[in-house]
Design an enzyme around this catalytic site. Structure first.
Site, PDB file in Angstrom:
ATOM      1  N   ARG A 105      13.864 172.840  29.942  1.00 50.27           N
ATOM      2  CA  ARG A 105      13.190 174.071  29.549  1.00 50.27           C
ATOM      3  C   ARG A 105      13.711 175.251  30.369  1.00 50.27           C
ATOM      4  O   ARG A 105      13.707 175.209  31.590  1.00 50.27           O
ATOM      5  CB  ARG A 105      11.676 173.925  29.754  1.00 50.27           C
ATOM      6  CG  ARG A 105      10.887 175.125  29.285  1.00 50.27           C
ATOM      7  CD  ARG A 105       9.398 174.860  29.291  1.00 50.27           C
ATOM      8  NE  ARG A 105       8.883 174.599  30.637  1.00 50.27           N
ATOM      9  CZ  ARG A 105       7.606 174.367  30.899  1.00 50.27           C
ATOM     10  NH1 ARG A 105       6.736 174.321  29.917  1.00 50.27           N
ATOM     11  NH2 ARG A 105       7.213 174.150  32.133  1.00 50.27           N
ATOM     12  N   ASP A 201       4.451 168.361  37.578  1.00 50.00           N
ATOM     13  CA  ASP A 201       5.659 168.015  36.835  1.00 50.00           C
ATOM     14  C   ASP A 201       5.810 166.498  36.832  1.00 50.00           C
ATOM     15  O   ASP A 201       6.028 165.874  37.885  1.00 50.00           O
ATOM     16  CB  ASP A 201       6.874 168.673  37.489  1.00 50.00           C
ATOM     17  CG  ASP A 201       8.153 168.463  36.690  1.00 50.00           C
ATOM     18  OD1 ASP A 201       8.606 167.307  36.589  1.00 50.00           O
ATOM     19  OD2 ASP A 201       8.696 169.449  36.168  1.00 50.00           O
ATOM     20  N   ASP A 204       9.166 165.125  38.340  1.00 52.69           N
ATOM     21  CA  ASP A 204       9.224 165.237  39.799  1.00 52.69           C
ATOM     22  C   ASP A 204       8.339 164.193  40.463  1.00 52.69           C
ATOM     23  O   ASP A 204       8.722 163.577  41.466  1.00 52.69           O
ATOM     24  CB  ASP A 204       8.788 166.635  40.235  1.00 52.69           C
ATOM     25  CG  ASP A 204       9.883 167.675  40.006  1.00 52.69           C
ATOM     26  OD1 ASP A 204      11.045 167.279  39.796  1.00 52.69           O
ATOM     27  OD2 ASP A 204       9.555 168.882  40.013  1.00 52.69           O
TER      28      ASP A 204
END
Length: 210
Positions: A105, A201, A204
């Site tokens: 993104r 996230d 992550d």
């Protein structure tokens, strides 16, 4: 829920999701919980598969036994976080064909940028399940389904862990024929396009990166 959206509200799913949301949950625990919850979500997303029968021999006698009909399923992971759901679904459907779509993104426009695509053959004859933990803006998910349809697929389901109302609306607008299965619909997106309250996230947290 609606025909377009299935919310998996099983107590085990909701409990494990709450553990994943906690910011103090370690990378190892997050990864394990994601695999466990994907087993439970896979049970729901594969509901209503077409069935047929095959004659087998049990230790006692022959029987016409129920088996899944048609070509092997296709699972498409939207990289990189989709791999966390993919592994768990493959535990239950180990013979599935697997494809990958790489999208990231753009943090300024929030629009998807494609960098990779490798999909199985004969998608027109398969149920295709696209997997990505987060349905946020819906832009990447819609773009991934565009690619899957361009490869010939007509029977597609989308599996995610969390969804935002904005992402659900975007997917319904772009692909009203693709049902969504998710563990939770959260409140909203923030200005950066992250799901709130969310879990951060997913990539992550799963891979221990920042």
């Amino acid at each position: 829920m609606t025909e377009h959206l299935t919310l998996v509200d099983h107590p085990l799913v909701q409990h494990k999701l709450s553990l994943m949301r906690e910011r103090t949950t370690s990378t190892n625990s997050f990864r394990r919980l994601l695999r466990e919850i994907s087993h439970l979500l896979a049970y729901e997303v594969t509901r209503n598969l077409p069935m047929t029968t095959r004659t087998i021999d049990t230790p006692l006698c022959p029987m016409d036994a129920p088996v899944i009909e048609g070509k092997k399923l296709a699972l498409v992971s939207i990289l990189r976080a989709g791999n966390g759901l993919l592994d768990g679904v493959l535990d239950l459907v180990p013979a599935a064909r697997v494809g990958f779509i790489g999208l990231y993104r753009d943090e300024e426009t929030l629009q998807p940028v494609q960098y990779y695509s490798k999909l199985p053959e004969h998608l027109e004859d398969r149920l295709v399940i696209a997997v990505d933990p987060m349905l946020a803006t819906g832009n990447s998910s819609a773009a991934a389904v565009d690619l899957i349809k361009a490869a010939g697929a007509t029977n597609i389901r989308f599996l995610c862990l969390l969804a935002a109302p904005e992402g659900i609306a975007r997917m319904k607008e772009a692909h009203p024929d693709v049902p969504i299965v998710t563990a939770a619909v959260d409140e909203r997106l923030n200005e950066q396009g992250y799901i709130v309250p969310g879990l951060g996230d997913a990539g992550d947290r799963m891979f221990g990166t920042k």
